[in-house]
Design a protein around this motif. Structure first.
Motif, PDB file in Angstrom:
ATOM      1  N   GLU A  28       0.838  -1.213   0.000  1.00 41.75           N
ATOM      2  CA  GLU A  28       0.000   0.000   0.000  1.00 41.75           C
ATOM      3  C   GLU A  28       0.866   1.254   0.000  1.00 41.75           C
ATOM      4  OE1 GLU A  28      -3.261  -0.210  -0.252  1.00 41.75           O
ATOM      5  OE2 GLU A  28      -3.036  -2.389  -0.228  1.00 41.75           O
ATOM      6  N   PRO A  29       0.316   2.373  -0.491  1.00 40.57           N
ATOM      7  CA  PRO A  29       1.079   3.621  -0.459  1.00 40.57           C
ATOM      8  C   PRO A  29       1.466   3.985   0.977  1.00 40.57           C
ATOM      9  CG  PRO A  29      -0.961   3.908  -1.709  1.00 40.57           C
ATOM     10  CD  PRO A  29      -1.019   2.543  -1.091  1.00 40.57           C
ATOM     11  N   GLY A  30       2.700   4.372   1.184  1.00 43.13           N
ATOM     12  CA  GLY A  30       3.170   4.797   2.505  1.00 43.13           C
ATOM     13  C   GLY A  30       3.564   3.658   3.424  1.00 43.13           C
ATOM     14  N   GLU A  31       3.375   2.415   2.974  1.00 38.41           N
ATOM     15  CA  GLU A  31       3.748   1.284   3.838  1.00 38.41           C
ATOM     16  C   GLU A  31       5.272   1.163   3.961  1.00 38.41           C
ATOM     17  OE1 GLU A  31       1.835  -2.948   4.605  1.00 38.41           O
ATOM     18  OE2 GLU A  31       1.690  -2.407   2.497  1.00 38.41           O
ATOM     19  N   PHE A  32       5.699   0.630   5.094  1.00 36.13           N
ATOM     20  CA  PHE A  32       7.116   0.303   5.313  1.00 36.13           C
ATOM     21  C   PHE A  32       7.169  -1.220   5.412  1.00 36.13           C
ATOM     22  CE2 PHE A  32      10.491   0.412   8.993  1.00 36.13           C
ATOM     23  CZ  PHE A  32      11.405  -0.252   8.188  1.00 36.13           C
ATOM     24  N   GLN A  87      12.772   4.121  -6.810  1.00 37.72           N
ATOM     25  CA  GLN A  87      14.227   4.292  -6.801  1.00 37.72           C
ATOM     26  C   GLN A  87      14.879   3.300  -5.844  1.00 37.72           C
ATOM     27  OE1 GLN A  87      16.154   6.430  -8.607  1.00 37.72           O
ATOM     28  NE2 GLN A  87      14.406   7.290  -9.701  1.00 37.72           N
ATOM     29  N   ILE A  88      16.041   2.808  -6.241  1.00 33.97           N
ATOM     30  CA  ILE A  88      16.733   1.805  -5.405  1.00 33.97           C
ATOM     31  C   ILE A  88      18.089   2.343  -4.936  1.00 33.97           C
ATOM     32  CG2 ILE A  88      17.558  -0.579  -5.295  1.00 33.97           C
ATOM     33  CD1 ILE A  88      15.818  -1.326  -7.602  1.00 33.97           C
ATOM     34  N   VAL A 109       7.182   8.259   2.112  1.00 34.59           N
ATOM     35  CA  VAL A 109       7.441   7.483   0.908  1.00 34.59           C
ATOM     36  C   VAL A 109       7.150   6.015   1.229  1.00 34.59           C
ATOM     37  CG1 VAL A 109       9.895   7.144   1.492  1.00 34.59           C
ATOM     38  CG2 VAL A 109       9.235   7.217  -0.901  1.00 34.59           C
ATOM     39  N   THR A 110       6.731   5.261   0.235  1.00 32.16           N
ATOM     40  CA  THR A 110       6.585   3.820   0.440  1.00 32.16           C
ATOM     41  C   THR A 110       8.001   3.250   0.542  1.00 32.16           C
ATOM     42  OG1 THR A 110       4.615   3.876  -0.936  1.00 32.16           O
ATOM     43  CG2 THR A 110       5.594   1.699  -0.536  1.00 32.16           C
ATOM     44  N   LEU A 111       8.254   2.470   1.583  1.00 37.48           N
ATOM     45  CA  LEU A 111       9.634   2.006   1.799  1.00 37.48           C
ATOM     46  C   LEU A 111       9.708   0.486   1.771  1.00 37.48           C
ATOM     47  CD1 LEU A 111      12.583   2.616   2.636  1.00 37.48           C
ATOM     48  CD2 LEU A 111      11.817   2.615   5.006  1.00 37.48           C
ATOM     49  N   ILE A 112      10.555  -0.026   0.885  1.00 39.99           N
ATOM     50  CA  ILE A 112      10.819  -1.476   0.850  1.00 39.99           C
ATOM     51  C   ILE A 112      12.261  -1.660   1.301  1.00 39.99           C
ATOM     52  CG2 ILE A 112      10.994  -3.530  -0.606  1.00 39.99           C
ATOM     53  CD1 ILE A 112       8.865  -2.226  -2.420  1.00 39.99           C
ATOM     54  N   TYR A 113      12.425  -2.343   2.410  1.00 40.65           N
ATOM     55  CA  TYR A 113      13.726  -2.406   3.061  1.00 40.65           C
ATOM     56  C   TYR A 113      14.222  -3.854   3.056  1.00 40.65           C
ATOM     57  CZ  TYR A 113      17.221  -0.741   6.367  1.00 40.65           C
ATOM     58  OH  TYR A 113      18.405  -0.369   6.961  1.00 40.65           O
ATOM     59  N   ILE A 114      15.338  -4.085   2.391  1.00 38.18           N
ATOM     60  CA  ILE A 114      15.897  -5.435   2.323  1.00 38.18           C
ATOM     61  C   ILE A 114      17.115  -5.494   3.240  1.00 38.18           C
ATOM     62  CG2 ILE A 114      16.907  -7.189   0.803  1.00 38.18           C
ATOM     63  CD1 ILE A 114      15.471  -5.821  -1.549  1.00 38.18           C
ATOM     64  N   THR A 115      17.113  -6.454   4.136  1.00 40.59           N
ATOM     65  CA  THR A 115      18.223  -6.514   5.087  1.00 40.59           C
ATOM     66  C   THR A 115      18.368  -7.906   5.687  1.00 40.59           C
ATOM     67  OG1 THR A 115      19.180  -5.456   7.061  1.00 40.59           O
ATOM     68  CG2 THR A 115      16.817  -5.827   7.108  1.00 40.59           C
ATOM     69  N   HIS A 116      19.569  -8.185   6.225  1.00 42.59           N
ATOM     70  CA  HIS A 116      19.768  -9.377   7.047  1.00 42.59           C
ATOM     71  C   HIS A 116      19.812  -8.981   8.532  1.00 42.59           C
ATOM     72  CE1 HIS A 116      20.419 -12.236   3.773  1.00 42.59           C
ATOM     73  NE2 HIS A 116      21.077 -11.273   3.158  1.00 42.59           N
ATOM     74  N   HIS A 117      19.662  -7.663   8.809  1.00 43.98           N
ATOM     75  CA  HIS A 117      19.711  -7.168  10.195  1.00 43.98           C
ATOM     76  C   HIS A 117      18.299  -6.822  10.652  1.00 43.98           C
ATOM     77  CE1 HIS A 117      24.086  -6.847  10.157  1.00 43.98           C
ATOM     78  NE2 HIS A 117      23.935  -6.465   8.911  1.00 43.98           N
ATOM     79  N   LEU A 118      17.685  -7.738  11.410  1.00 44.82           N
ATOM     80  CA  LEU A 118      16.278  -7.539  11.753  1.00 44.82           C
ATOM     81  C   LEU A 118      16.018  -6.368  12.692  1.00 44.82           C
ATOM     82  CD1 LEU A 118      15.785 -10.137  10.197  1.00 44.82           C
ATOM     83  CD2 LEU A 118      14.005 -10.633  11.867  1.00 44.82           C
ATOM     84  N   GLU A 119      17.071  -5.977  13.457  1.00 43.98           N
ATOM     85  CA  GLU A 119      16.827  -4.834  14.361  1.00 43.98           C
ATOM     86  C   GLU A 119      16.462  -3.574  13.575  1.00 43.98           C
ATOM     87  OE1 GLU A 119      19.706  -6.333  13.979  1.00 43.98           O
ATOM     88  OE2 GLU A 119      21.367  -4.897  13.848  1.00 43.98           O
ATOM     89  N   GLU A 120      16.802  -3.561  12.278  1.00 41.56           N
ATOM     90  CA  GLU A 120      16.496  -2.377  11.465  1.00 41.56           C
ATOM     91  C   GLU A 120      15.040  -2.342  11.004  1.00 41.56           C
ATOM     92  OE1 GLU A 120      19.351  -2.622   8.286  1.00 41.56           O
ATOM     93  OE2 GLU A 120      21.012  -2.033   9.574  1.00 41.56           O
ATOM     94  N   VAL A 121      14.340  -3.446  11.141  1.00 42.63           N
ATOM     95  CA  VAL A 121      12.972  -3.501  10.600  1.00 42.63           C
ATOM     96  C   VAL A 121      11.937  -3.970  11.636  1.00 42.63           C
ATOM     97  CG1 VAL A 121      13.645  -3.777   8.193  1.00 42.63           C
ATOM     98  CG2 VAL A 121      13.409  -5.806   9.628  1.00 42.63           C
ATOM     99  N   MET A 122      12.293  -3.823  12.928  1.00 45.19           N
ATOM    100  CA  MET A 122      11.334  -4.246  13.949  1.00 45.19           C
ATOM    101  C   MET A 122      10.095  -3.360  13.937  1.00 45.19           C
ATOM    102  SD  MET A 122      12.559  -6.984  15.097  1.00 45.19           S
ATOM    103  CE  MET A 122      11.205  -7.311  16.211  1.00 45.19           C
ATOM    104  N   PRO A 156      10.843  10.241  -5.678  1.00 45.71           N
ATOM    105  CA  PRO A 156      10.253   8.913  -5.856  1.00 45.71           C
ATOM    106  C   PRO A 156       9.009   8.732  -4.989  1.00 45.71           C
ATOM    107  CG  PRO A 156      12.127   8.771  -4.390  1.00 45.71           C
ATOM    108  CD  PRO A 156      12.074  10.193  -4.881  1.00 45.71           C
ATOM    109  N   ARG A 157       8.089   7.865  -5.432  1.00 45.15           N
ATOM    110  CA  ARG A 157       6.941   7.510  -4.590  1.00 45.15           C
ATOM    111  C   ARG A 157       7.292   6.288  -3.753  1.00 45.15           C
ATOM    112  NH1 ARG A 157       2.258   9.047  -7.389  1.00 45.15           N
ATOM    113  NH2 ARG A 157       1.081   8.119  -5.680  1.00 45.15           N
ATOM    114  N   CYS A 158       8.249   5.511  -4.248  1.00 46.00           N
ATOM    115  CA  CYS A 158       8.648   4.287  -3.549  1.00 46.00           C
ATOM    116  C   CYS A 158      10.174   4.196  -3.517  1.00 46.00           C
ATOM    117  CB  CYS A 158       8.065   3.091  -4.301  1.00 46.00           C
ATOM    118  SG  CYS A 158       8.574   1.511  -3.615  1.00 46.00           S
ATOM    119  N   LEU A 159      10.687   3.879  -2.343  1.00 45.85           N
ATOM    120  CA  LEU A 159      12.126   3.792  -2.168  1.00 45.85           C
ATOM    121  C   LEU A 159      12.480   2.361  -1.755  1.00 45.85           C
ATOM    122  CD1 LEU A 159      14.670   5.595  -1.947  1.00 45.85           C
ATOM    123  CD2 LEU A 159      14.052   6.003   0.426  1.00 45.85           C
ATOM    124  N   ILE A 160      13.423   1.759  -2.479  1.00 46.16           N
ATOM    125  CA  ILE A 160      13.869   0.410  -2.110  1.00 46.16           C
ATOM    126  C   ILE A 160      15.303   0.516  -1.612  1.00 46.16           C
ATOM    127  CG2 ILE A 160      14.314  -1.929  -2.940  1.00 46.16           C
ATOM    128  CD1 ILE A 160      12.273  -1.454  -5.163  1.00 46.16           C
TER     129      ILE A 160
END
Ligand code: ATP
Ligand code: MG
Length: 280
Positions: free
Chosen positions: A35-39, A89-90, A197-210, A164-168
């Motif tokens: 959805e728009p604005g989702e993290f 944008q990535i 911004v809609t944020l898609i966050y790829i990581t192996h560090h879960l503390e960053e996405v709690m 951008p509307r979405c940031l990866i």
């Protein structure tokens, strides 16, 4: 904002040849909506397909089967591709690979002049972007003089300048030391307040996405599960299967709750330390 329907993806067209026997798709039958604005966070083992899916979202790659709709437009439609690439944008993990200018200002200006911005607007936008990410460098500073953390802030500034509307962010902090990583996350949180911004966050560090709205767990090119961190963190077998490890303080909090200790579901590392210091 983003709608992926039944996407299967191969880097090479599958064929019937012997060399391709057992050739498996990088993504198979993936469907998801953001959805728009989702993290949201994409989590999973190396090679599970996270980066490949992010490249499909802005049309760098096109699905072998199925459709990718970004802002209601299909990436397979050539006429829409330019707008989609601009809207999504990535930022990648290696800052060195994404800087194109000699100076900070040139680097931010590059994308803007590519899309035809007039020079005086570019100058204002450079100042805006530098301030937004809190980069402590003026626009004449050579990019080579920046630290790794500053280079990633510059990469963030350069993509944000393009509205951008979405940031990866694809493992954007993985090459930073812990202090620079913390600073980058702080910057990102501040940016998100000023520039939603809609944020898609790829990581192996879960503390960053709690505090993400949702996690998508990838496994062998499929989405094994999607849900809120509060839902998924309790399924330790699933997390293990997907090669995902909770931060230590979350594991401890879950165990304490399991033993009847009243620990808040949203507890962070610092609060847990405080709680443990108080207990006898
Ligand atoms: N450019 C490419 N050409 C061919 N195969 C590729 C390419 N990029 C990735 N792959 C393959 O696609 C699969 C998925 O890779 P991908 O990079 O999407 O995984 P990932 O989840 O992002 O992994 P990581 O956590 O290591 O970044 C892997 O088997 C990988 O070897
Ligand atoms: Mg990757």
């Amino acid at each position: 904002m983003i709608d992926i329907r039944d996407v299967t993806f191969y880097y090479y067209e599958p064929d019937e040849s012997e060399a391709n026997a057992g050739h498996r798709p990088v993504l198979s039958n993936v469907s998801l909506s953001i959805e728009p604005g989702e993290f949201v966070a994409f989590l999973g083992r190396n090679g599970s397909g996270k980066s490949s899916l992010s490249r499909l979202l802005n049309g760098i790659e096109l699905p072998t089967q199925g459709t990718v709709l970004t802002l209601g437009r299909m990436t397979a439609n050539r006429n829409d591709l330019q707008d989609i690439r601009r809207a999504v944008q990535i930022v990648f993990q290696n800052p060195e690979n994404q800087q194109v200018g000699i100076t900070v200002g040139e680097d931010i200006a590059f994308g803007l002049s590519n899309i035809g911005w007039p020079q005086e607007d570019i100058t204002r936008r450079i100042t805006w972007a530098i301030e937004l990410v809190g980069l402590d460098a003026d626009e004449d500073r050579p990019v080579t003089h920046l630290s790794g953390g500053e280079k990633q802030k510059l990469a963030l500034a350069a993509v944000l300048a393009l509205s951008p509307r979405c940031l990866i962010l694809d493992e954007a902090t993985s090459m930073l030391d812990p202090a620079a990583r913390r600073q980058f996350i702080e910057t990102l949180n501040k940016v998100r307040k000023e520039y939603p911004v809609t944020l898609i966050y790829i990581t192996h560090h879960l503390e960053e996405v709690m505090d993400a709205d949702r996690w998508f767990l990838f496994q062998g090119g499929k989405i094994a599960a999607a849900g809120t961190p509060a839902e998924l963190e309790l399924d330790s077998a699933l997390l293990k299967e997907c090669g995902v490890e909770l931060p230590y303080y979350r594991q401890l909090a879950i165990q304490l709750r399991g033993h009847g200790v009243p620990v808040s579901a949203k507890l962070n590392g610092e609060e847990l330390r405080g709680l443990l210091c108080k207990s006898d």
